[in-house]
Write a protein that holds these residues in place. Structure first.
Motif, PDB file in Angstrom:
ATOM      1  N   ARG A   1      10.133  -3.142   1.234  1.00  0.00           N
ATOM      2  CA  ARG A   1       9.604  -1.807   1.493  1.00  0.00           C
ATOM      3  C   ARG A   1       8.870  -1.793   2.821  1.00  0.00           C
ATOM      4  O   ARG A   1       8.216  -2.757   3.196  1.00  0.00           O
ATOM      5  CB  ARG A   1       8.625  -1.405   0.401  1.00  0.00           C
ATOM      6  CG  ARG A   1       9.292  -1.030  -0.858  1.00  0.00           C
ATOM      7  CD  ARG A   1       8.393  -0.396  -1.853  1.00  0.00           C
ATOM      8  NE  ARG A   1       6.989  -0.761  -1.744  1.00  0.00           N
ATOM      9  CZ  ARG A   1       6.053  -0.327  -2.555  1.00  0.00           C
ATOM     10  NH1 ARG A   1       6.355   0.474  -3.524  1.00  0.00           N
ATOM     11  NH2 ARG A   1       4.800  -0.696  -2.412  1.00  0.00           N
ATOM     12  N   GLU A   2       8.975  -0.689   3.503  1.00  0.00           N
ATOM     13  CA  GLU A   2       8.238  -0.508   4.755  1.00  0.00           C
ATOM     14  C   GLU A   2       6.748  -0.429   4.440  1.00  0.00           C
ATOM     15  O   GLU A   2       6.341   0.141   3.426  1.00  0.00           O
ATOM     16  CB  GLU A   2       8.698   0.787   5.425  1.00  0.00           C
ATOM     17  CG  GLU A   2       8.036   1.047   6.744  1.00  0.00           C
ATOM     18  CD  GLU A   2       8.492   2.350   7.369  1.00  0.00           C
ATOM     19  OE1 GLU A   2       7.713   2.911   8.148  1.00  0.00           O
ATOM     20  OE2 GLU A   2       9.619   2.797   7.085  1.00  0.00           O
TER      21      GLU A   2
ATOM     22  N   GLN B   1       4.745   2.691   2.916  1.00  0.00           N
ATOM     23  CA  GLN B   1       5.727   3.648   2.398  1.00  0.00           C
ATOM     24  C   GLN B   1       5.114   4.448   1.249  1.00  0.00           C
ATOM     25  O   GLN B   1       5.385   5.634   1.096  1.00  0.00           O
ATOM     26  CB  GLN B   1       6.981   2.919   1.926  1.00  0.00           C
ATOM     27  CG  GLN B   1       8.067   3.844   1.423  1.00  0.00           C
ATOM     28  CD  GLN B   1       9.295   3.080   0.990  1.00  0.00           C
ATOM     29  OE1 GLN B   1       9.348   1.858   1.062  1.00  0.00           O
ATOM     30  NE2 GLN B   1      10.290   3.796   0.534  1.00  0.00           N
ATOM     31  N   THR B   2       4.323   3.774   0.442  1.00  0.00           N
ATOM     32  CA  THR B   2       3.516   4.451  -0.574  1.00  0.00           C
ATOM     33  C   THR B   2       2.079   3.974  -0.382  1.00  0.00           C
ATOM     34  O   THR B   2       1.831   2.883   0.120  1.00  0.00           O
ATOM     35  CB  THR B   2       3.979   4.131  -2.011  1.00  0.00           C
ATOM     36  OG1 THR B   2       3.909   2.726  -2.218  1.00  0.00           O
ATOM     37  CG2 THR B   2       5.399   4.618  -2.249  1.00  0.00           C
TER      38      THR B   2
ATOM     39  N   ILE C   1       1.879  10.169   7.501  1.00  0.00           N
ATOM     40  CA  ILE C   1       1.981   9.281   6.338  1.00  0.00           C
ATOM     41  C   ILE C   1       1.229   9.868   5.148  1.00  0.00           C
ATOM     42  O   ILE C   1       1.718   9.832   4.013  1.00  0.00           O
ATOM     43  CB  ILE C   1       1.475   7.865   6.704  1.00  0.00           C
ATOM     44  CG1 ILE C   1       2.486   7.215   7.653  1.00  0.00           C
ATOM     45  CG2 ILE C   1       1.233   7.007   5.471  1.00  0.00           C
ATOM     46  CD1 ILE C   1       2.043   5.940   8.295  1.00  0.00           C
TER      47      ILE C   1
ATOM     48  N   GLU D   1       2.936  11.040   1.570  1.00  0.00           N
ATOM     49  CA  GLU D   1       2.449  10.577   0.260  1.00  0.00           C
ATOM     50  C   GLU D   1       2.133  11.767  -0.634  1.00  0.00           C
ATOM     51  O   GLU D   1       2.448  11.759  -1.826  1.00  0.00           O
ATOM     52  CB  GLU D   1       1.220   9.681   0.427  1.00  0.00           C
ATOM     53  CG  GLU D   1       0.656   9.168  -0.874  1.00  0.00           C
ATOM     54  CD  GLU D   1       1.565   8.221  -1.628  1.00  0.00           C
ATOM     55  OE1 GLU D   1       1.213   7.864  -2.769  1.00  0.00           O
ATOM     56  OE2 GLU D   1       2.623   7.813  -1.102  1.00  0.00           O
TER      57      GLU D   1
END
Length: 108
Positions: free
Chosen positions: A3-4, A7-8, A82, A86
């Motif tokens: 995962r980047e 990402q979360t 970001i 989210e």
């Protein structure tokens, strides 16, 4: 597939970024999060300063002022993107939950 990074977001990450829509120092961030979440989310100094460092290295926040050991920060446009992503991800989760609950209510 890995995962980047970011990402979360965890709850502490989310609230730290949300708090930095206004310039704040670390102690003000901790107080704001505790007040905003009515104590549900508590961020200790170790966690806070590690996250602030990671956010700064990832261009999600920028340092705005230094006075001795006190440093203030503000979210950047990348950090806002970001945070918004989210928020949208969390909305999808709640919409999925609501749809499942409604489907269950309609069963005989």
């Amino acid at each position: 597939m890995a995962r980047e990074k970011f990402q979360t977001l965890t709850e502490p990450m989310f609230y730290i970024l949300l708090s930095l829509r206004e310039e704040r120092c670390g102690t003000d961030v901790m107080a704001w999060v505790a007040e905003r979440t009515r104590g549900r989310v508590s961020i200790g100094p170790g966690t806070l300063y590690n996250l602030l460092d990671s956010f700064q290295q990832s261009d999600m926040i920028r340092e705005t002022h230094v006075s001795g050991r006190k440093r203030s920060y503000l979210i950047t446009s990348r950090g806002r993107e970001i945070l918004e992503a989210e928020y949208r991800r969390l909305l999808v989760l709640t919409e999925d939950y609501q749809a499942c609950v409604e489907e269950r209510r309609q069963l005989p």
